[in-house]
Design an enzyme around this catalytic site. Structure first.
Site, PDB file in Angstrom:
ATOM      1  N   CYS A   2      28.751 -14.278 -11.607  1.00  0.00           N
ATOM      2  CA  CYS A   2      29.304 -14.507 -12.942  1.00  0.00           C
ATOM      3  C   CYS A   2      29.924 -15.904 -13.031  1.00  0.00           C
ATOM      4  CB  CYS A   2      30.386 -13.482 -13.243  1.00  0.00           C
ATOM      5  SG  CYS A   2      29.799 -11.801 -13.055  1.00  0.00           S
ATOM      6  N   ARG A  27      24.376 -20.504 -12.096  1.00  0.00           N
ATOM      7  CA  ARG A  27      24.837 -19.375 -11.275  1.00  0.00           C
ATOM      8  C   ARG A  27      24.017 -18.106 -11.539  1.00  0.00           C
ATOM      9  NH1 ARG A  27      30.091 -20.458  -9.502  1.00  0.00           N
ATOM     10  NH2 ARG A  27      30.747 -18.289  -9.436  1.00  0.00           N
ATOM     11  N   TRP A  73      26.575 -11.524 -14.394  1.00  0.00           N
ATOM     12  CA  TRP A  73      25.452 -11.209 -13.517  1.00  0.00           C
ATOM     13  C   TRP A  73      25.762  -9.805 -13.001  1.00  0.00           C
ATOM     14  CZ3 TRP A  73      24.634 -10.965  -8.005  1.00  0.00           C
ATOM     15  CH2 TRP A  73      23.292 -11.084  -7.638  1.00  0.00           C
ATOM     16  N   ASN A  97      35.107 -12.344 -12.428  1.00  0.00           N
ATOM     17  CA  ASN A  97      34.000 -12.628 -11.523  1.00  0.00           C
ATOM     18  C   ASN A  97      34.364 -12.005 -10.187  1.00  0.00           C
ATOM     19  OD1 ASN A  97      32.017 -13.703  -9.892  1.00  0.00           O
ATOM     20  ND2 ASN A  97      32.900 -15.767  -9.858  1.00  0.00           N
ATOM     21  N   GLY A  98      33.498 -11.149  -9.658  1.00  0.00           N
ATOM     22  CA  GLY A  98      33.772 -10.518  -8.360  1.00  0.00           C
ATOM     23  C   GLY A  98      33.518  -9.023  -8.442  1.00  0.00           C
ATOM     24  N   GLU A 468       1.935 -22.521   3.282  1.00  0.00           N
ATOM     25  CA  GLU A 468       3.122 -22.846   2.494  1.00  0.00           C
ATOM     26  C   GLU A 468       3.795 -24.118   3.038  1.00  0.00           C
ATOM     27  OE1 GLU A 468       4.298 -22.240  -0.232  1.00  0.00           O
ATOM     28  OE2 GLU A 468       6.425 -22.724  -0.165  1.00  0.00           O
ATOM     29  N   LYS A 472       4.403 -27.482   0.837  1.00  0.00           N
ATOM     30  CA  LYS A 472       5.750 -28.025   0.651  1.00  0.00           C
ATOM     31  C   LYS A 472       5.775 -29.501   1.022  1.00  0.00           C
ATOM     32  CE  LYS A 472       7.341 -25.900  -1.070  1.00  0.00           C
ATOM     33  NZ  LYS A 472       7.429 -24.747  -1.916  1.00  0.00           N
ATOM     34  N   GLU A 475       3.633 -31.738  -1.510  1.00  0.00           N
ATOM     35  CA  GLU A 475       4.109 -31.874  -2.892  1.00  0.00           C
ATOM     36  C   GLU A 475       5.365 -32.729  -3.011  1.00  0.00           C
ATOM     37  OE1 GLU A 475       5.480 -28.388  -5.077  1.00  0.00           O
ATOM     38  OE2 GLU A 475       5.996 -27.411  -3.205  1.00  0.00           O
ATOM     39  N   HIS A 491     -14.706 -26.022  13.496  1.00  0.00           N
ATOM     40  CA  HIS A 491     -15.937 -25.916  12.706  1.00  0.00           C
ATOM     41  C   HIS A 491     -16.074 -27.080  11.736  1.00  0.00           C
ATOM     42  CE1 HIS A 491     -16.955 -22.053  14.404  1.00  0.00           C
ATOM     43  NE2 HIS A 491     -15.655 -21.749  14.313  1.00  0.00           N
ATOM     44  N   LYS A 589       8.232 -27.427 -13.220  1.00  0.00           N
ATOM     45  CA  LYS A 589       8.803 -26.229 -12.593  1.00  0.00           C
ATOM     46  C   LYS A 589       8.150 -24.970 -13.127  1.00  0.00           C
ATOM     47  CE  LYS A 589      11.709 -24.087  -9.935  1.00  0.00           C
ATOM     48  NZ  LYS A 589      11.363 -24.084  -8.507  1.00  0.00           N
TER      49      LYS A 589
HETATM   50  C1  F6R Z   1       5.442 -25.032  -5.059  1.00  0.00           C
HETATM   51  C2  F6R Z   1       5.722 -24.320  -6.285  1.00  0.00           C
HETATM   52  C3  F6R Z   1       4.579 -23.821  -7.078  1.00  0.00           C
HETATM   53  C4  F6R Z   1       4.918 -22.466  -7.716  1.00  0.00           C
HETATM   54  C5  F6R Z   1       3.820 -22.071  -8.703  1.00  0.00           C
HETATM   55  C6  F6R Z   1       4.073 -20.715  -9.314  1.00  0.00           C
HETATM   56  O1  F6R Z   1       6.619 -25.428  -4.430  1.00  0.00           O
HETATM   57  O2  F6R Z   1       6.850 -24.167  -6.653  1.00  0.00           O
HETATM   58  O3  F6R Z   1       3.417 -23.752  -6.332  1.00  0.00           O
HETATM   59  O4  F6R Z   1       5.056 -21.524  -6.696  1.00  0.00           O
HETATM   60  O5  F6R Z   1       3.721 -23.029  -9.717  1.00  0.00           O
HETATM   61  O6  F6R Z   1       5.243 -20.704 -10.048  1.00  0.00           O
HETATM   62  P1  F6R Z   1       5.980 -19.344 -10.391  1.00  0.00           P
HETATM   63  O7  F6R Z   1       6.454 -18.758  -9.115  1.00  0.00           O
HETATM   64  O8  F6R Z   1       7.089 -19.734 -11.323  1.00  0.00           O
HETATM   65  O9  F6R Z   1       4.954 -18.462 -11.053  1.00  0.00           O
END
Ligand code: F6R
Length: 594
Positions: A2, A27, A73, A97-98, A468, A472, A475, A491, A589
């Site tokens: 919260c 948060r 939350w 909050n808590g 993964e 990471k 990107e 191969h 994002k």
């Molecule tokens: C990589 C990354 C992306 C997301 C992808 C799906 O670091 O963040 O590959 O995983 O765009 O996004 P969501 O999870 O929001 O559906």
């Protein structure tokens, strides 16, 4: 978690409180509310969902100069308007909050009160009201309160007829902001930075009384305290990063906490676990679908669910799956994985599945997002807002949830015993320890950040993690990197390995360890700079120049220990290359286009 904001001063309080709540959105929350004093009366507005929903109900220019606001939350009671804060009982209006652990015992002493919500907070409001009526002195009440409440709390309190704002805390954060124009309470510095950078840190069992032009803080003995004022010497963004250089690093280090929050939500006790997962055992086939890192989570999930659940599992990339014809079994489940809950291709798969009457389960971070709303069932992770574009903490929490599904099916199948849940309770501490030493990661980053091509190797679950790790790194650092199933390299791709090519091998799966080690020998023979991430010593020192050790734990939880090392490596390589780590070029994002 919260968020609390409160204000008393010469300026109108509603815009200040709303602005503060917006700064605390990071948060995480599921509802928001405000209480303000207008013509000597306390007015309360609260709404489920985003702060914008609340804002629509308010006149920001109302002549009110004292108020408290809250983003909730949910802990006690589901997310809904009745359970959201502020809560008002008798003459008391408060935000909290808590978690008050002894709220049931307190409630037993409050037979004369009726309660409208399921919250521990409303009980505290009633308890204060009762004390206030008995003692007729709010300072006395606060002194008693801190000995009566068990649990964690930061409280902001308004008392009918008193032009003051009261605050008290234990084990939940609260600061007291001060300025020429007025005084504030807040859960965190960003909430007040637009108005002041000066604040007092309220410590456990301390309480404060805020007036229009004065603040008095009392120590845990109830005596007036002369505290030093803190001055935050940075920008709003720096305050949000909480001392970290980047959100990505902050989020990597939040993982022990959010993993523990996520896991505890599902395995508080055995009954909760069985209830939350109930029904999953009826499926004979599962498709797991996501994009990018969410797809990689699915690959780890497939390995675990196949192993322990003994169910047919298929994993696919959402943009492929949506345009492919599928054969569904009678009892078929599609699990959609998405941090944002808005990814266009994943959403399209969900809608297609619903048209075909296939059961859907979403594993999502953002509460109330499209995928969460439309799926038949939702398992929320508790990662909190993820600001860095590259996912870290959401990936790990999603991974834990798929692993819990595997554990549940394993228990149902009698392959696993209930005590496996203990492993999930331990993983957070192990991860904290493991994140505390970054020397070796920084050393490796320094050695590889100028290389053009970097390879990750692994087999089975380690291959899924390698994918993964590679995503990471590429990107955020813009280095070319590829993940290969260790047995597949020879191969074709092994022709790219030359002197000093970094090859990072993940070796945690005992069942295939020796095979992966043989593949590592092959790249060493071609001059690769070999780095191994493993949970078991490797006798042959010729096989690596650097070795990153992770604790040996069950494969159900070990992935988060491995991937956190890879996330840190990606971060430090990107930093050395001067990249825009939190907002890598060309990326968004939330990918709401296909
Ligand atoms: C990589 C990354 C992306 C997301 C992808 C799906 O670091 O963040 O590959 O995983 O765009 O996004 P969501 O999870 O929001 O559906």
């Amino acid at each position: 978690m919260c968020g609390i904001v409160g204000y008393i001063g010469k300026d109108k309080c509603i815009p200040i409180i709303i602005n503060g709540l917006e700064a605390l959105e990071y948060r995480g929350y599921d509802s928001a509310g405000i209480a303000y004093v207008l013509n000597n009366k306390v007015v309360i507005e609260k709404e489920q969902g985003r702060i914008d929903n609340l804002k629509k109900k308010l006149n920001l220019l109302e002549d009110s100069y004292l108020g408290i606001g809250h983003t909730r939350w949910a802990t006690h009671g589901k997310p809904c308007k009745e359970n959201s804060h502020p809560h008002q009982v008798g003459n008391i209006t408060l935000v909290h909050n808590g978690i008050i652990e002894n709220y049931k015992e307190l409630k037993n002493e409050l037979a004369e009160y009726t309660f409208k919500s399921d919250t521990d907070t409303e009980v505290v409001a009633a308890y204060i009201d009762k004390l206030c009526k008995e003692k007729k002195d709010m300072l006395e009440v606060l002194k008693i309160l801190k000995d009566k409440l068990i649990g964690s709390y930061a409280l902001g309190i308004i008392v009918d007829g008193l032009d003051k704002l009261f605050a008290i805390r234990k084990d939940s954060p609260l600061i007291i902001g001060v300025s020429e124009k007025g005084n504030f309470i807040a859960s965190d510095v960003p909430a007040i930075l637009k108005y002041t950078n000066m604040y007092y840190l309220l410590l456990n069992d301390e309480f404060a009384v805020l007036d229009y032009d004065d603040v008095i803080i009392y120590d845990s003995d109830g005596c007036v305290s002369t505290k030093n004022i803190e001055v935050f010497d940075g920008t709003f963004e720096a305050a949000m990063k909480n001392g970290y250089d980047h959100f990505m690093l902050k989020e990597i280090y939040e993982q022990p906490k959010v993993i523990s929050d996520t896991v505890n939500e599902y395995i508080k006790d055995k009954k909760t676990f069985l209830e939350k997962m109930k029904g999953l055992e009826k499926y004979t086939a599962i498709d797991i679908v996501g994009c990018g890192s969410a797809y990689h989570v699915g690959l780890v999930g497939k390995s675990l669910i196949t192993e322990y659940g003994k169910v047919l599992v298929n994993v696919d990339i959402a943009s492929e799956y949506r345009y492919t014809n599928h054969i569904y079994s009678k009892k078929h489940l599609i699990i959609l994985i998405s941090q944002s809950g808005e990814t266009a291709d994943t959403l399209a798969v969900l809608r297609k599945a619903k048209k075909e009457h296939i059961d859907t389960l979403a594993i999502v971070n953002v509460v109330g997002s499209s995928i969460a709303r439309e799926a038949d069932k939702v398992f929320y992770i508790k990662a909190g807002p993820e600001i860095a574009v590259a996912t870290t903490k959401a990936y790990s929490c999603q991974l834990m949830l798929l692993s819990l599904i595997a554990a549940y099916l394993g228990i149902k199948n009698k392959i696993l015993k209930d005590d496996v849940l203990e492993e999930y309770r331990k993983v957070s501490n192990l991860l904290s320890d493991s994140l505390s030493d970054t020397k070796i990661i920084e050393r490796i980053a320094n050695r590889i950040y100028k290389n053009k091509d970097i390879f990750f190797l692994g087999r089975k679950i380690d291959y899924a993690l390698a994918m993964e790790a590679s995503l990471k790194l590429k990107e955020v650092s813009y280095l070319h990197s590829e993940a290969y199933a260790a047995g597949e390299l020879k191969h074709g791709t092994i022709s790219l390995i030359e002197h000093n090519t970094p090859v990072i091998s993940i070796v945690t799966d005992d069942s295939i360890r020796l095979k992966t080690l043989s593949n590592i020998k092959e790249v060493c023979a071609r001059g690769a700079f070999s780095i191994i991430i493993t949970n078991k010593d490797i006798d042959d020192k010729e096989m690596y120049e650097e070795i990153i050790m992770v604790p040996k734990v069950t494969d159900l939880v070990s992935s988060v220990l491995v991937i956190s090392k890879c996330q840190l490596l990606a971060y430090y390589v990107a930093k050395l290359n001067g990249c825009d780590i939190d907002k890598p070029r060309n990326l968004a994002k939330s990918v709401t286009v296909e």
